[in-house]
Every structure is written in C-alpha cells, then in structure tokens.
Design a protein around this motif. Sequence first.
Motif, short mmCIF file in Angstrom:
data_model
loop_
_atom_site.label_atom_id
_atom_site.label_comp_id
_atom_site.label_asym_id
_atom_site.label_seq_id
_atom_site.Cartn_x
_atom_site.Cartn_y
_atom_site.Cartn_z
N LEU A 117 48.78 39.89 53.17
CA LEU A 117 48.73 38.71 54.01
C LEU A 117 47.78 37.65 53.45
O LEU A 117 48.09 36.45 53.46
CB LEU A 117 48.29 39.10 55.43
N SER A 118 46.63 38.09 52.94
CA SER A 118 45.66 37.15 52.38
C SER A 118 46.23 36.41 51.18
O SER A 118 46.12 35.19 51.06
CB SER A 118 44.38 37.88 51.97
N PHE A 119 46.85 37.15 50.28
CA PHE A 119 47.45 36.52 49.10
C PHE A 119 48.58 35.58 49.51
O PHE A 119 48.72 34.49 48.94
CB PHE A 119 47.99 37.58 48.14
N LEU A 120 49.37 35.98 50.49
CA LEU A 120 50.48 35.15 50.94
C LEU A 120 49.98 33.84 51.53
O LEU A 120 50.47 32.75 51.17
CB LEU A 120 51.33 35.91 51.96
N VAL A 121 49.02 33.93 52.44
CA VAL A 121 48.49 32.71 53.08
C VAL A 121 47.84 31.81 52.04
O VAL A 121 48.08 30.59 52.03
CB VAL A 121 47.47 33.10 54.18
N GLY A 122 47.04 32.39 51.16
CA GLY A 122 46.38 31.58 50.14
C GLY A 122 47.37 30.90 49.22
O GLY A 122 47.21 29.72 48.87
N TYR A 131 49.77 22.85 44.25
CA TYR A 131 49.60 23.79 43.14
C TYR A 131 50.84 24.67 43.07
O TYR A 131 51.00 25.60 43.85
CB TYR A 131 48.35 24.65 43.35
N THR A 132 51.71 24.36 42.11
CA THR A 132 53.01 25.04 42.06
C THR A 132 53.10 26.09 40.95
O THR A 132 54.08 26.81 40.89
CB THR A 132 54.12 24.00 41.84
N ASP A 133 52.12 26.15 40.05
CA ASP A 133 52.18 27.16 38.99
C ASP A 133 51.69 28.50 39.51
O ASP A 133 50.82 28.57 40.39
CB ASP A 133 51.36 26.72 37.78
N ALA A 134 52.23 29.56 38.96
CA ALA A 134 51.95 30.91 39.45
C ALA A 134 50.48 31.29 39.28
O ALA A 134 49.91 31.98 40.13
CB ALA A 134 52.83 31.93 38.72
N ILE A 135 49.84 30.83 38.20
CA ILE A 135 48.44 31.19 37.96
C ILE A 135 47.53 30.61 39.04
O ILE A 135 46.69 31.32 39.61
CB ILE A 135 47.99 30.71 36.56
N SER A 136 47.71 29.33 39.35
CA SER A 136 46.88 28.70 40.38
C SER A 136 47.14 29.30 41.75
O SER A 136 46.21 29.56 42.52
CB SER A 136 47.14 27.18 40.41
N MET A 137 48.40 29.53 42.07
CA MET A 137 48.75 30.09 43.37
C MET A 137 48.18 31.49 43.53
O MET A 137 47.64 31.84 44.59
CB MET A 137 50.27 30.11 43.56
N THR A 138 48.26 32.29 42.48
CA THR A 138 47.73 33.66 42.55
C THR A 138 46.22 33.65 42.67
O THR A 138 45.64 34.41 43.46
CB THR A 138 48.14 34.46 41.31
N ALA A 144 41.54 33.71 48.82
CA ALA A 144 41.72 33.92 50.26
C ALA A 144 41.49 35.38 50.62
O ALA A 144 41.20 35.69 51.79
CB ALA A 144 43.13 33.50 50.68
N ALA A 145 41.62 36.27 49.65
CA ALA A 145 41.30 37.68 49.89
C ALA A 145 39.79 37.86 49.98
O ALA A 145 39.27 38.23 51.03
CB ALA A 145 41.89 38.56 48.78
N THR A 146 39.07 37.58 48.90
CA THR A 146 37.61 37.56 48.93
C THR A 146 37.12 36.66 47.80
O THR A 146 37.86 36.38 46.85
CB THR A 146 36.95 38.96 48.71
N TYR A 147 35.87 36.25 47.88
CA TYR A 147 35.32 35.38 46.84
C TYR A 147 34.98 36.16 45.57
O TYR A 147 34.53 35.57 44.58
CB TYR A 147 34.09 34.63 47.33
N ILE A 148 35.20 37.47 45.57
CA ILE A 148 35.08 38.26 44.35
C ILE A 148 36.44 38.40 43.68
O ILE A 148 36.58 38.22 42.46
CB ILE A 148 34.49 39.65 44.66
N VAL A 149 37.46 38.70 44.45
CA VAL A 149 38.80 38.86 43.90
C VAL A 149 39.28 37.57 43.26
O VAL A 149 39.96 37.58 42.23
CB VAL A 149 39.78 39.33 45.00
N ILE A 244 50.90 41.24 42.00
CA ILE A 244 51.06 40.04 42.84
C ILE A 244 51.36 38.81 41.98
O ILE A 244 52.19 37.97 42.34
CB ILE A 244 49.79 39.83 43.69
N TYR A 245 50.71 38.71 40.82
CA TYR A 245 51.00 37.58 39.92
C TYR A 245 52.46 37.60 39.47
O TYR A 245 53.14 36.56 39.46
CB TYR A 245 50.08 37.63 38.71
N LEU A 246 52.97 38.78 39.12
CA LEU A 246 54.34 38.89 38.67
C LEU A 246 55.31 38.54 39.78
O LEU A 246 56.35 37.90 39.53
CB LEU A 246 54.62 40.31 38.15
N VAL A 247 54.99 38.92 41.01
CA VAL A 247 55.85 38.59 42.15
C VAL A 247 55.88 37.08 42.37
O VAL A 247 56.96 36.48 42.53
CB VAL A 247 55.37 39.32 43.42
#
Length: 254
Positions: A117-122, A131-138, A144-149, A244-247
């Motif tokens: 859910l965090s990755f999806l919302v972010g 931001y439409t590129d996969a790297i920025s979106m991921t 949005a998951a954590t400031y470490i991830v 998640i990046y690949l998805v």
Amino acid sequence: MELISEVLVKNGLVFAFVIVGAVMWLSYYLSHHLTSGRLHGSAVAIIVGLVLAYFGGIFTGGSKGLADIPVFSGLAVMGGAMLRDLAIVSTAFGVDLREIRKSGLVGVISLMAGIGLSFLVGAVVALMFGYTDAISMTTLGAGAATYIVGPVTGTALGASSEIIALSVAAGLLKAVLVMVGTPFIAPLIGLNNPKAAMAYGGLMGTTSGVAGGLAATDKRLVPYGAMTATFYTGLGCLLGPSVIYLVIRAVMGG
C-alpha cells in the motif's frame, strides 16, 4: 582558532560523530520536555538535520549542506551511503526470524499489505506530480514506506539526488504523522494488546513513528510494534529495487 580548525578538519569524521551526538542529545531533550515523547527524538533530530543542511547550503552555495564547510566535511562521510547501508544491515542482523512467527498470519499479512500500500500510494502521488519514469516512481513510493527504504531504493536504482531527498521528506512526514496520530486512533482500532501492536507495526512500517506513537499510547506495546516495523524496513529495502521496481516498470512501459 586556526589550530583548532586544522585539527577538526583533519579529524572530520570524529568531529562529525560529536556533532551528531550533540544533535541527538538536544533532540531527545526537546522531545521529552516539549512534546512529552509524542514526537519521537529521532524525528526531531531529522528535522534539525534538514534545517541545518538547508542553512548550510544557503551559506555556502554548495550542494552538500554543512559538509561544504571544511570544518564539517566529515559529515559527508558519516552521512554517505556506506555507513548508512552498514547501519541498516547491522540492524537487520539483529532480527530473529523466529520472533516474526509469534505474530502469526496477521503479522505476515500486515507486513505485505503495508509495504504494498505504501509503495502504491507513493507511486500514484509521484505520477500525479509528473514523475512518470519507473525509477522516480519507485523511489518516491519507497520513501512513502520509510525514510530509510527511500534512499536505499533510490541509490540502488540510480535515482537523482533530488528524488532521493523527496523520498526522505515523504518518509519523515509519514513518521511524524504516525507518532502524533497513534495515541488518538488507538482506542478506535483496538490498539491495546501485543498482537494488535505487531499488526500495526507491520502496516505502518516506520520504526521511529511506530515506536514513538506506541510509547505515547502504552509503552508496553513498543517492542511488539517495533519488531514488525523493523521487518517492514528490511523487506522494503529488499523488494523496492527489485520486484516492485520491475512491476512499476512493466506497468509504465519503461
């Protein structure tokens, strides 16, 4: 003064530990006396660090905050990817897989649901802001998951420093909201027992946010929520730059 400055420059990393130690002490002092622990000391420290970096950048006109000032150059090493990743890995090594089994199926489901859910919302918010590129979106989804991830994922994928900084800001905002909001929503969701705390930690994920929020709710619940939140961070660092990046890349066609 020149002699002192020369010594500090030559021992930059040691001086950096002194600075960070002083900031941590001040942050936990402010957290205890001004917010009664509701805003965790680690969140206060991050805010103080961002403010210092901002004014350091304005003062020097550089791109590394305080580290652009020679006497504070050790902060660039201490805050670099090497020591950051070492801290994360050492934390992961302290986790016992047998402990996660105690949370049962609820804990496992909460972990996967929370990360997804965090990755999806972010990622969706990132897309809304252009931001439409996969790297920025991921990377922003990881923030949005954590400031470490966020920075771990961004560094692994080669994201720009601006995107990584935004991911840290997103994670920090989430941590503060969880800290402040947990005591208010706890009675509404039945957050009053260890099993519920484990599920909550798995859903929210931000260790500092969960620990601070549970400390303000019931200190006895902190170890349980922090345990699953730690697994959340580890899984996020593992899944973010890979599955998640690949998805996201497949969905965006990049």
